[in-house]
Design a protein around this motif. Structure first.
Motif, PDB file in Angstrom:
ATOM      1  N   TYR A  37       0.845  -1.192   0.000  1.00 15.90           N
ATOM      2  CA  TYR A  37       0.000   0.000   0.000  1.00 15.90           C
ATOM      3  C   TYR A  37       0.879   1.241   0.000  1.00 15.90           C
ATOM      4  O   TYR A  37       1.773   1.379   0.826  1.00 15.90           O
ATOM      5  CB  TYR A  37      -0.902  -0.022   1.233  1.00 15.90           C
ATOM      6  CG  TYR A  37      -2.075   0.914   1.157  1.00 15.90           C
ATOM      7  CD1 TYR A  37      -3.144   0.629   0.328  1.00 15.90           C
ATOM      8  CD2 TYR A  37      -2.114   2.077   1.904  1.00 15.90           C
ATOM      9  CE1 TYR A  37      -4.240   1.469   0.248  1.00 15.90           C
ATOM     10  CE2 TYR A  37      -3.203   2.933   1.839  1.00 15.90           C
ATOM     11  CZ  TYR A  37      -4.258   2.627   1.005  1.00 15.90           C
ATOM     12  OH  TYR A  37      -5.337   3.464   0.931  1.00 15.90           O
ATOM     13  N   SER A  39      -0.218   4.619  -0.136  1.00 11.46           N
ATOM     14  CA  SER A  39      -0.811   5.876   0.315  1.00 11.46           C
ATOM     15  C   SER A  39      -0.662   6.050   1.821  1.00 11.46           C
ATOM     16  O   SER A  39      -0.634   5.080   2.575  1.00 11.46           O
ATOM     17  CB  SER A  39      -2.295   5.915  -0.056  1.00 11.46           C
ATOM     18  OG  SER A  39      -2.865   7.133   0.356  1.00 11.46           O
ATOM     19  N   CYS A  42      -6.225   6.539   4.397  1.00 14.34           N
ATOM     20  CA  CYS A  42      -7.279   5.554   4.206  1.00 14.34           C
ATOM     21  C   CYS A  42      -8.164   6.049   3.069  1.00 14.34           C
ATOM     22  O   CYS A  42      -8.187   7.244   2.763  1.00 14.34           O
ATOM     23  CB  CYS A  42      -8.094   5.443   5.498  1.00 14.34           C
ATOM     24  SG  CYS A  42      -9.521   4.345   5.418  1.00 14.34           S
ATOM     25  N   TYR A  43      -8.925   5.161   2.455  1.00 18.62           N
ATOM     26  CA  TYR A  43      -9.789   5.605   1.364  1.00 18.62           C
ATOM     27  C   TYR A  43     -10.886   6.557   1.832  1.00 18.62           C
ATOM     28  O   TYR A  43     -11.470   7.281   1.042  1.00 18.62           O
ATOM     29  CB  TYR A  43     -10.359   4.417   0.579  1.00 18.62           C
ATOM     30  CG  TYR A  43     -11.451   3.646   1.264  1.00 18.62           C
ATOM     31  CD1 TYR A  43     -12.782   3.883   0.964  1.00 18.62           C
ATOM     32  CD2 TYR A  43     -11.156   2.665   2.194  1.00 18.62           C
ATOM     33  CE1 TYR A  43     -13.790   3.165   1.578  1.00 18.62           C
ATOM     34  CE2 TYR A  43     -12.144   1.939   2.799  1.00 18.62           C
ATOM     35  CZ  TYR A  43     -13.460   2.189   2.500  1.00 18.62           C
ATOM     36  OH  TYR A  43     -14.451   1.474   3.102  1.00 18.62           O
ATOM     37  N   ILE A  64      -4.259  -3.544   1.213  1.00 20.03           N
ATOM     38  CA  ILE A  64      -5.100  -2.368   1.429  1.00 20.03           C
ATOM     39  C   ILE A  64      -5.012  -2.012   2.903  1.00 20.03           C
ATOM     40  O   ILE A  64      -5.114  -2.888   3.762  1.00 20.03           O
ATOM     41  CB  ILE A  64      -6.582  -2.657   1.055  1.00 20.03           C
ATOM     42  CG1 ILE A  64      -6.705  -3.188  -0.375  1.00 20.03           C
ATOM     43  CG2 ILE A  64      -7.454  -1.432   1.289  1.00 20.03           C
ATOM     44  CD1 ILE A  64      -6.253  -2.242  -1.457  1.00 20.03           C
ATOM     45  N   VAL A  66      -6.634   0.386   5.958  1.00 17.96           N
ATOM     46  CA  VAL A  66      -7.765   1.221   6.367  1.00 17.96           C
ATOM     47  C   VAL A  66      -7.508   1.732   7.775  1.00 17.96           C
ATOM     48  O   VAL A  66      -6.728   1.136   8.528  1.00 17.96           O
ATOM     49  CB  VAL A  66      -9.103   0.456   6.274  1.00 17.96           C
ATOM     50  CG1 VAL A  66      -9.421   0.110   4.826  1.00 17.96           C
ATOM     51  CG2 VAL A  66      -9.103  -0.793   7.131  1.00 17.96           C
ATOM     52  N   ILE A  86      -9.907   3.982  -3.845  1.00 20.48           N
ATOM     53  CA  ILE A  86      -8.483   3.832  -3.544  1.00 20.48           C
ATOM     54  C   ILE A  86      -7.657   4.068  -4.808  1.00 20.48           C
ATOM     55  O   ILE A  86      -6.649   4.773  -4.785  1.00 20.48           O
ATOM     56  CB  ILE A  86      -8.199   2.439  -2.938  1.00 20.48           C
ATOM     57  CG1 ILE A  86      -8.777   2.363  -1.525  1.00 20.48           C
ATOM     58  CG2 ILE A  86      -6.707   2.125  -2.949  1.00 20.48           C
ATOM     59  CD1 ILE A  86      -8.827   0.958  -0.950  1.00 20.48           C
ATOM     60  N   ASP A  87      -8.094   3.492  -5.928  1.00 24.13           N
ATOM     61  CA  ASP A  87      -7.372   3.669  -7.192  1.00 24.13           C
ATOM     62  C   ASP A  87      -7.340   5.133  -7.610  1.00 24.13           C
ATOM     63  O   ASP A  87      -6.288   5.636  -8.042  1.00 24.13           O
ATOM     64  CB  ASP A  87      -7.985   2.814  -8.296  1.00 24.13           C
ATOM     65  CG  ASP A  87      -7.696   1.333  -8.108  1.00 24.13           C
ATOM     66  OD1 ASP A  87      -6.893   0.973  -7.221  1.00 24.13           O
ATOM     67  OD2 ASP A  87      -8.279   0.522  -8.861  1.00 24.13           O
ATOM     68  N   GLN A  89      -7.441   7.695  -5.664  1.00 20.75           N
ATOM     69  CA  GLN A  89      -6.522   8.353  -4.730  1.00 20.75           C
ATOM     70  C   GLN A  89      -5.069   8.056  -5.106  1.00 20.75           C
ATOM     71  O   GLN A  89      -4.231   8.965  -5.131  1.00 20.75           O
ATOM     72  CB  GLN A  89      -6.830   7.843  -3.319  1.00 20.75           C
ATOM     73  CG  GLN A  89      -5.972   8.414  -2.216  1.00 20.75           C
ATOM     74  CD  GLN A  89      -6.417   7.886  -0.859  1.00 20.75           C
ATOM     75  OE1 GLN A  89      -7.588   7.930  -0.529  1.00 20.75           O
ATOM     76  NE2 GLN A  89      -5.488   7.375  -0.092  1.00 20.75           N
ATOM     77  N   ASN A 121      -1.181  -1.766  -6.807  1.00 25.34           N
ATOM     78  CA  ASN A 121      -0.997  -0.516  -6.070  1.00 25.34           C
ATOM     79  C   ASN A 121      -0.014   0.458  -6.710  1.00 25.34           C
ATOM     80  O   ASN A 121       0.449   1.388  -6.066  1.00 25.34           O
ATOM     81  CB  ASN A 121      -0.614  -0.771  -4.606  1.00 25.34           C
ATOM     82  CG  ASN A 121      -1.765  -1.346  -3.819  1.00 25.34           C
ATOM     83  OD1 ASN A 121      -2.927  -1.199  -4.183  1.00 25.34           O
ATOM     84  ND2 ASN A 121      -1.457  -2.007  -2.726  1.00 25.34           N
TER      85      ASN A 121
END
Length: 143
Positions: A37, A39, A42-43, A64, A66, A86-87, A89, A121
């Protein structure tokens, strides 16, 4: 005026070609090894780790993260919608640092409106929707 020797010009040309090839190889290497991951959020938009340790999930071979149990439950209730968010972002975060200006499938310039997708990712950009389709059939040769 001093004359340039042909050998000097040839050496410069070889150096330029080598640099361009190694830069492309390094950029493609940066696309490999995905699924971690990437990022810091979180989404839902919350900063990961701001309140508690992130919860790590696996979905379609991807890691993923969160921010907590509520987002975990929302993710599990509708993983497709969550992955879409998520994608979006990840594309937004990774686009400014994308290392290539050519399509990984065709080698052509990306142009004004490249097609973006997230694979393991990592942002991958294509010159056309047809190139993305070919990539989706078998991504491994292109990564």
């Amino acid at each position: 005026m001093k004359k340039t020797k042909p050998i000097t010009i040839a050496a410069c040309c070889v150096a330029v070609i080598f640099f361009a090839a190694s830069s492309t190889a390094m950029a493609v290497e940066a696309l490999k090894g995905g699924s971690e991951y990437t990022s810091s959020k979180c989404y839902c938009g919350e900063e990961l780790g701001a309140k508690a340790e992130p919860t790590i999930l696996k979905e379609k071979g991807r890691e993923i993260r969160v921010c907590g149990e509520a987002c975990k439950a929302r993710f599990q209730a509708d993983p497709e919608a969550a992955l879409k968010k998520i994608d979006e972002q990840m594309i937004s975060e990774q686009k400014p640092h994308y290392p290539l200006d050519t399509c990984v499938v065709t080698g052509e310039a990306l142009g004004e409106n490249p097609v973006n997708t997230v694979y393991q990712n990592r942002l991958v950009r294509f010159c056309t929707a047809d190139a993305l389709e070919k990539f989706n059939e078998n991504p491994e040769p292109f990564i």
